[in-house]
Structure formats: C-alpha cells, structure tokens
Design an enzyme around this catalytic site. Structure first.
Site, PDB file in Angstrom:
ATOM      1  N   HIS A   1      37.262 -34.341  13.704  1.00  0.00           N
ATOM      2  CA  HIS A   1      36.702 -34.814  12.435  1.00  0.00           C
ATOM      3  C   HIS A   1      37.615 -34.577  11.235  1.00  0.00           C
ATOM      4  O   HIS A   1      37.498 -35.261  10.237  1.00  0.00           O
ATOM      5  CB  HIS A   1      35.329 -34.170  12.185  1.00  0.00           C
ATOM      6  CG  HIS A   1      35.382 -32.790  11.593  1.00  0.00           C
ATOM      7  ND1 HIS A   1      35.921 -31.715  12.257  1.00  0.00           N
ATOM      8  CD2 HIS A   1      34.972 -32.309  10.386  1.00  0.00           C
ATOM      9  CE1 HIS A   1      35.828 -30.635  11.494  1.00  0.00           C
ATOM     10  NE2 HIS A   1      35.262 -30.959  10.354  1.00  0.00           N
TER      11      HIS A   1
ATOM     12  N   HIS B   1       0.812  -1.228   0.000  1.00  0.00           N
ATOM     13  CA  HIS B   1       0.000   0.000   0.000  1.00  0.00           C
ATOM     14  C   HIS B   1       0.838   1.267   0.000  1.00  0.00           C
ATOM     15  O   HIS B   1       0.299   2.363   0.093  1.00  0.00           O
ATOM     16  CB  HIS B   1      -0.925   0.029   1.214  1.00  0.00           C
ATOM     17  CG  HIS B   1      -1.847  -1.152   1.296  1.00  0.00           C
ATOM     18  ND1 HIS B   1      -1.499  -2.310   1.953  1.00  0.00           N
ATOM     19  CD2 HIS B   1      -3.089  -1.363   0.793  1.00  0.00           C
ATOM     20  CE1 HIS B   1      -2.497  -3.184   1.862  1.00  0.00           C
ATOM     21  NE2 HIS B   1      -3.471  -2.646   1.164  1.00  0.00           N
TER      22      HIS B   1
ATOM     23  N   HIS C   1      37.688 -34.963   6.281  1.00  0.00           N
ATOM     24  CA  HIS C   1      38.319 -34.216   5.190  1.00  0.00           C
ATOM     25  C   HIS C   1      39.560 -34.919   4.640  1.00  0.00           C
ATOM     26  O   HIS C   1      40.389 -34.306   3.971  1.00  0.00           O
ATOM     27  CB  HIS C   1      38.650 -32.805   5.665  1.00  0.00           C
ATOM     28  CG  HIS C   1      37.439 -32.084   6.173  1.00  0.00           C
ATOM     29  ND1 HIS C   1      36.273 -32.016   5.446  1.00  0.00           N
ATOM     30  CD2 HIS C   1      37.191 -31.445   7.350  1.00  0.00           C
ATOM     31  CE1 HIS C   1      35.364 -31.348   6.160  1.00  0.00           C
ATOM     32  NE2 HIS C   1      35.888 -30.997   7.309  1.00  0.00           N
TER      33      HIS C   1
ATOM     34  N   ASP D   1      35.324 -29.176  17.035  1.00  0.00           N
ATOM     35  CA  ASP D   1      35.516 -30.528  16.514  1.00  0.00           C
ATOM     36  C   ASP D   1      36.828 -30.651  15.752  1.00  0.00           C
ATOM     37  O   ASP D   1      36.867 -30.643  14.531  1.00  0.00           O
ATOM     38  CB  ASP D   1      34.335 -30.960  15.638  1.00  0.00           C
ATOM     39  CG  ASP D   1      34.328 -32.465  15.429  1.00  0.00           C
ATOM     40  OD1 ASP D   1      35.421 -33.063  15.449  1.00  0.00           O
ATOM     41  OD2 ASP D   1      33.247 -33.039  15.250  1.00  0.00           O
TER      42      ASP D   1
ATOM     43  N   ASP E   1      31.276 -32.206   4.917  1.00  0.00           N
ATOM     44  CA  ASP E   1      30.518 -31.818   6.113  1.00  0.00           C
ATOM     45  C   ASP E   1      29.024 -31.921   5.850  1.00  0.00           C
ATOM     46  O   ASP E   1      28.256 -32.397   6.685  1.00  0.00           O
ATOM     47  CB  ASP E   1      30.857 -30.380   6.533  1.00  0.00           C
ATOM     48  CG  ASP E   1      32.242 -30.265   7.158  1.00  0.00           C
ATOM     49  OD1 ASP E   1      32.679 -31.222   7.821  1.00  0.00           O
ATOM     50  OD2 ASP E   1      32.884 -29.220   6.964  1.00  0.00           O
TER      51      ASP E   1
END
Lengths: 441, 181
Positions: A211, A108, A216, A208, A360
């Site tokens: 990991h 509007h 990786h 982490d 990931d």
C-alpha cells in the site's frame, strides 16, 4: 452461543484460495466471540516500562474492552488488575496516568493498594459486622504479566503459554528496534478513534508493503520522510525482492525492506549511531543490519515500526470501531536535541494528522463501511498476492523467512491463526491442533 | 504553557479597540482562506520561524492537572515548522492525497479573541476555536479547543510565528486530522 459463532466464523477464511469473507469485519456476534477467544486469551500489550518508573506510578490502559490499571509496586514489581470495584463495579481510578498510594472508589470508598488488594471498606466492623473477607474481594488480577525489552504484556488467561513462548520468533524482529539504543517512552500517549474493524489495522501492520507506494504517494511526492534518519527510501513502485517477510507461530509477522543506498546514512547523525556501532551490528547480524525499516505486528493488535520507533496499539471498541494508542520511543543516550528531532519526525509521520497515517484512516474506514452490505458480503476479499510462490528459506541467518518483500503471506497467516483461535475453545485445544507456519504459501 | 489564559482584563482605550479590531480581522481573514481552500495564500501568512504545535492531552487528577498536556518533545498531533507545513500544503495538490481528495468541507469559528501580551513587534493572542468538518456523504467531525498564537507585524498586517493548539479532548474522535486548525 459464541462458541458456535466462533467456529462458524473460522470457516469464513479460505487459506487455500487466499480469500476472506467480509462478514468477519462487521458482524457483532463474531466480534463478541473475538473478544472472548482472542482478547480474553492472548497476550496483549499494556504499556512501556519507562511510563511507570517509580513506586506508585500507574497508567490506565485497555485490554480489549476492559479497563486495566498497570502499577509499579514499592519493590519494583509491575502489577496489572482490572479497574472495576468489586462492590458496585465503578472505576476505582478515572485518570489516565499518575502516582498513588492506593486507589479509592468514588462510589462508596472501597480502597485498594497498588497490588489491587482490598485494604479498606468503610463500615467494615459495624455495617459488615467484620464478616467481609477482604482477601476475597481484591480487584481482579490480570492472570499473567511479563515484559520483553521494556514492553509490558498481560493475559487474562492463566492457561496461556509464557510470554516468551507466545512471542517466539517475533522477538528476533522486535530486536531490530530495541537494539537501536536505550529506548524510553516519550510523555503523552496519542489517542484517536476510527470507524474501523481492528483486523484491517492489523492486516496493514503485519505485511502490507503493497500500500505504501500508493496510499502514501502524496507524502512521498511532497518530500516527507520520517524516522530515525532511516528515511523511507521506498520508491514509488512496490518491490518484490528488496527485503523479506516473516510469519511466526501465534499470528505475528513482519515485512522488512533493505537499505537501498547505505552511503546516504550520515555517520554524524546521533540517531543513526547504531548503524555504525560494531557491537550493535554484530548482535543484529548481516541480515538485520541490511534492514532499512520493518513493520511488525504482535498479534492481535500491536503495530511496531522500527523506523519511526513507535508502539501503536489498536484497541477494539466494537465491531467497527478502534481507538489507536500511540507511544513514541526515543534513545535515552542521545542529546535532548537529537531526541527532540526524533519525536518531531514520528509526530509528523504517524497519528491522525500524520503525513502517512491520515490516508490510512481514509482507506480503512471505507473498507470497513463497505463490509456491511448483505450483497457485498457475497464478494470475498482477495489476500492471494504471491500465493503459490512463497517458499520458506531456512538458512540459519534468521528464523524461517520468505525472501520477498511484497506479498500477502503474513496477512493470510494472520487470518489463519485468527481462525484457529476462533475455533479452539481453550489454549490446550488450540495447542492440540495449531499449525506451525507451512513451508509453502 | 497555559499561564496566559487568565490574563488581567485589558484597559479598554480607543487604541486597544483598534488593535483588537485589527487582530480579529486578521484571524477572520486567515480562517476564510482555510475554509476557501486557498492554502498557498494561507501558507504565505506563516513566518519562516513558524512553530505549529498541538500536544496530546491526558486525563489527570486535580492534583496534577497541570501536567495534562504533553510537554514539547512529547506526543503531539502537530509538531511542525514552516518546511513541514509546506510539505502538508504540497501534499494536497499531488493528486494522491486521499484524505483530502475529494476535499473536506470545513468551517473555522474563531471566538473569544484576547490580546494577552504585547511586545515590540509581536503580540500573543489567545482565542477559542470550533472547527466543523463535513466529509464525503455524512462524516462529521468537530474540533474544539483554545489556541495561542504569536503574531508578528503591525496594524493588521501580521505573520503567524507560533500557533499552539490545546484541544479539549484526550482522544480525537476523527479518523484523521487532514485539515489545518
């Protein structure tokens, strides 16, 4: 309702045993309570200062699930307000980034200035008989907006502590990135969505270090390295002692690995100038000067990587969905070629196609999916690595830290703060019973 | 960067038709190698000076829609050269490439192929892509966009010198992008 849920959810984290019930990663009611108790309460990262350099520059961002406009005023002030018209609620701005004099709702035509004040209402004098008090109908303001070293944060809760207090000791960690140069945001926010609960992404960010060697591994084996010359020298076995871990008051934390072989750094590499600059090294001090790279979490959902120099926000989009917003940073004081090289490195590293991050996505997605089961929820997740063996070191070289690199202290601490926020009805209630990190983990 | 989208309609001579056919057959061959996971053979089609780039995109108002793609040096899903593409290919066979082991099933659809510029020994091609990926039990991703390739060579025997990918989305609805586009 959500108060009850929130308190019940808090009981699903067992800090003594180092276990977390899987329900907290999928339950829609727990998620609604998180939006209220965490995302409508904590300081959230909004944008980098250099994304909106000029008056009228704005970016549209998310605070939890709420679209927010972050806009620079003529006097340089940064304003943040919700992107929802006070008349029928439509978005007053549908672009992600731009420069404006005002925001005009497409429905509007209600018009707001770059401070979010209502300045124009079609038919104000005749249709509204001049009786609508425009001062009462501005866009809802983000309660507090402040910044730290170019990172703009906001909170919806006027009762929140100051940003300085909220960040606390994590600033010492963030400085490892921002001392590297005059960091400025590169154009183009990288965005992608995953069917992941936001806490799995935060848990990975805060600590982490376990990991990398496995998640990786294929990237390492293929010869991929990335960063500001701080080639990832993680070996293919995780190290207990080659670095340190920090946890700070409001759920932030990080792990930092040490440089294994300083001789490998090329003094001629402009991206490494900070490693050879006595002033920067002096500011960092001996401990941080030894750091190869650090992964940090600013609770609840900002991942910061000091090696590849990115800010990665993981916005919740429901109990099992996030959208990641990645902003790369480059040093404004190095040559365009050196900047280009740095951007290439981070583009190849983090992102849906990133040599690291594509794996990931695979893992977090499946962790989330597996938390849906009625039966799987009877089997708690294990966050007990190193539990019983962590002792805070307070030797004046840094805020208190653990002198081990690979452990799950920071993740467990994050879930403890999460549970405290979930069980507290307000900031004062949280402050009344909130714990400092314990001396032993 | 997108200036060649609206290149003039080509003259349709017999030699144009032959060139068009040669280019299309090359692109289909390349797509078939990717779908068959014959990545070493695919890699051999890349020029040593390869530039493989897929910039991020943002929603912009019409007045500054020309800035919707991040420029070179900005955010990009792919920002690669021949060496880094080699690492991507090598990654897949390490035995630890979780995003692609078990492998995704892809189908590359390449359409609307137009030769938009001819230079001595090089062609600039614009085409559309629609890539369907099925992964594990029931995960489906669709990537749609326009591609601008520079091909070097002649008579259907080409190497890919540049590949610029302009995605139709501003936010990729995929947990990862572990396929070649």
């Amino acid at each position: 309702m959500s108060e009850t849920i929130a308190r019940a959810a808090a009981g699903l984290v067992d800090f003594e045993q180092g276990t977390v019930n899987r329900r907290i990663f999928v339950d829609p009611e727990i998620y609604r309570a998180e939006i209220e108790h965490i995302f409508a309460r904590c300081w959230l990262y909004l944008a980098h200062d250099t994304q909106i350099p000029k008056p009228g520059d704005y970016v549209q961002v998310m605070m939890g699930e709420e679209p927010v406009l972050v806009c620079r005023d003529a006097d340089g002030t940064i304003n943040a307000f919700m992107n929802t018209c006070r008349h029928r609620g439509n978005k007053v701005c549908r672009s992600d980034v731009g420069n404006v004099k005002s925001f005009q709702c497409p429905y509007h035509g209600w018009t707001y200035n770059v401070r979010g004040d209502l300045i124009g209402v079609p038919g104000h004098s005749d249709l509204y008989h001049g009786e609508l008090d425009r001062r009462q109908w501005g866009l809802p303001k983000v309660a507090k907006v402040d910044s730290y070293r170019g990172m703009i944060f906001g909170t919806f809760d006027p009762g929140a502590p100051t940003l300085d207090e909220y960040l606390g000791d994590i600033k010492w960690g963030l400085d490892m990135l921002f001392d590297q140069g005059e960091l400025t945001a590169v154009p183009g926010v990288m965005r992608w969505q995953m069917d992941v609960n936001w806490k799995f992404a935060s848990d990975n960010a805060i600590g982490d270090m376990y990991h990398g060697f496995w998640s990786h591994r294929s990237a390492f084996l293929a010869g991929h390295t990335a960063g500001n010359g701080a080639a990832s020298n993680a070996s293919l076995t995780p190290s207990l002692t080659n670095g340190f871990t920090m946890v700070t008051k409001y759920g932030h934390g990080f792990n930092a690995s040490y440089v294994v072989d300083p001789g490998r750094f090329d003094p001629g590499n402009p991206l490494l100038a900070w490693r050879f600059d006595p002033k920067v090294q002096g500011e960092l001090g001996p401990l941080r000067a030894r750091v190869n790279r650090a992964n940090l979490l600013v609770f609840p959902n900002l991942f910061v990587n000091t090696g590849s120099r990115d800010l990665m926000l993981r916005n919740p989009m429901g109990p099992t969905k996030i959208e990641i917003w990645k902003t790369g940073l480059v040093d404004a004081n190095v040559s365009p070629e050196a900047q280009r090289a740095a951007v290439r490195a981070t583009n190849r590293h983090f992102g849906p196609a990133g040599m690291f991050e594509q794996d990931d996505g695979e893992n977090w997605d499946l962790s989330t999916a597996a938390a849906r089961g009625t039966v799987s929820q009877r089997y708690d997740l294990n966050y007990a690595m190193g539990l019983g063996n962590g002792e805070l070191v307070d030797d004046g070289q840094s805020p208190p830290r653990f002198d081990t690199l690979t452990n799950e202290h920071a993740q467990l601490w994050m879930f403890r703060v999460w549970s405290e926020l979930m069980s507290a009805g307000s900031w004062p209630e949280l402050e009344a019973h909130h714990s400092e990190p314990p001396r032993r983990f | 960067m997108t200036a060649q989208t609206h290149a003039a309609r080509p003259a349709l001579t017999a030699s144009d038709m032959l060139l068009q056919y040669q280019v299309e057959q090359f692109l289909y061959h390349e797509a078939a190698l990717l779908d068959a996971r014959r990545f070493d053979e695919w890699y051999a089609l890349l020029a040593d000076d390869l530039e493989y780039w897929m910039p991020v995109r943002s929603t912009r108002s019409l007045a500054d829609v020309e800035f919707e793609f991040a420029p070179p040096g900005g955010g990009a899903y792919f920002d690669d050269d021949k060496v880094s593409m080699g690492q991507r290919v090598k990654k897949l066979t390490t035995g630890f490439a979780w995003a692609e082991d078990p492998p995704s099933r892809t189908r590359h659809h390449v359409t609307n192929v137009r030769i938009v510029e001819r230079r001595e020994g090089e062609l600039t091609i614009s085409c559309n892509f629609l890539i369907y990926r099925s992964r594990l039990a029931n995960e489906v991703d669709v990537w749609s966009g326009r591609r601008e390739d520079t091909l070097r060579g002649s008579a259907g025997d080409y190497t890919i010198v540049t590949r610029h990918l302009f995605l139709d989305d501003v936010s990729l609805n995929s947990k990862n992008l572990s396929s070649f586009l």
